[in-house]
Design an enzyme around this catalytic site. Structure first.
Site, PDB file in Angstrom:
ATOM      1  N   GLU A   1      29.056  26.782 -49.857  1.00  0.00           N
ATOM      2  CA  GLU A   1      29.784  25.820 -49.982  1.00  0.00           C
ATOM      3  C   GLU A   1      30.146  26.254 -51.677  1.00  0.00           C
ATOM      4  O   GLU A   1      29.477  27.005 -52.344  1.00  0.00           O
ATOM      5  CB  GLU A   1      29.739  24.338 -50.415  1.00  0.00           C
ATOM      6  CG  GLU A   1      29.147  23.712 -48.923  1.00  0.00           C
ATOM      7  CD  GLU A   1      28.708  22.292 -49.106  1.00  0.00           C
ATOM      8  OE1 GLU A   1      28.496  21.934 -50.378  1.00  0.00           O
ATOM      9  OE2 GLU A   1      28.496  21.880 -48.084  1.00  0.00           O
TER      10      GLU A   1
ATOM     11  N   HIS B   1      32.211  35.002 -37.245  1.00  0.00           N
ATOM     12  CA  HIS B   1      32.569  34.707 -35.812  1.00  0.00           C
ATOM     13  C   HIS B   1      33.025  33.193 -35.456  1.00  0.00           C
ATOM     14  O   HIS B   1      32.555  32.347 -35.984  1.00  0.00           O
ATOM     15  CB  HIS B   1      31.596  35.242 -34.903  1.00  0.00           C
ATOM     16  CG  HIS B   1      31.089  36.853 -34.976  1.00  0.00           C
ATOM     17  ND1 HIS B   1      31.999  37.693 -34.382  1.00  0.00           N
ATOM     18  CD2 HIS B   1      30.080  37.080 -35.603  1.00  0.00           C
ATOM     19  CE1 HIS B   1      31.452  38.753 -34.691  1.00  0.00           C
ATOM     20  NE2 HIS B   1      30.366  38.541 -35.368  1.00  0.00           N
TER      21      HIS B   1
ATOM     22  N   ALA C   1      16.610  32.515 -56.119  1.00  0.00           N
ATOM     23  CA  ALA C   1      15.912  33.490 -55.211  1.00  0.00           C
ATOM     24  C   ALA C   1      15.821  32.535 -53.670  1.00  0.00           C
ATOM     25  O   ALA C   1      15.363  31.697 -53.655  1.00  0.00           O
ATOM     26  CB  ALA C   1      14.580  34.113 -55.374  1.00  0.00           C
TER      27      ALA C   1
END
Length: 99
Positions: A79, A26, A73
């Site tokens: 990035e 968003h 994990a």
């Protein structure tokens, strides 16, 4: 998986339990407008071949992960990750650094 921007996954990819691939985000530019009316951007996600995403990994929009990569994990990937890499986030180290 939320594939609004498209998700490409190479061969021999392993994903642990509760992984999230979120291929859109968003926009938030104004406090005056509801967030849902401000649109979104969709760059997509690309995951190479021979990649292991450990349990609980989150891959965010716009990320590309190269070939032969291991992601520990619980790691959040925001990035690009180069091929032949091992990436992890240790919460224990982060918490110690905060005190």
């Amino acid at each position: 998986m939320h594939g609004g921007g498209g998700i490409e996954i190479g061969s021999h990819v392993i994903m642990g339990a509760n992984c999230y691939l979120i291929a859109s985000n968003h926009q938030y530019r104004s406090r005056e407008l509801p967030i849902m009316l401000q649109g979104d951007h969709r760059r997509g996600i690309s995951i190479g071949s021979n990649v292991w995403l450990g349990g609980g990994v989150t891959v965010l929009d716009g990320v590309s992960i190269g070939d032969n990569v291991v992601v520990g994990a619980g790691t959040v990937i925001a990035e690009p990750v180069e091929s032949n890499s091992v990436v992890f986030h240790s919460r224990a180290l982060t918490q110690r650094g905060m005190f």
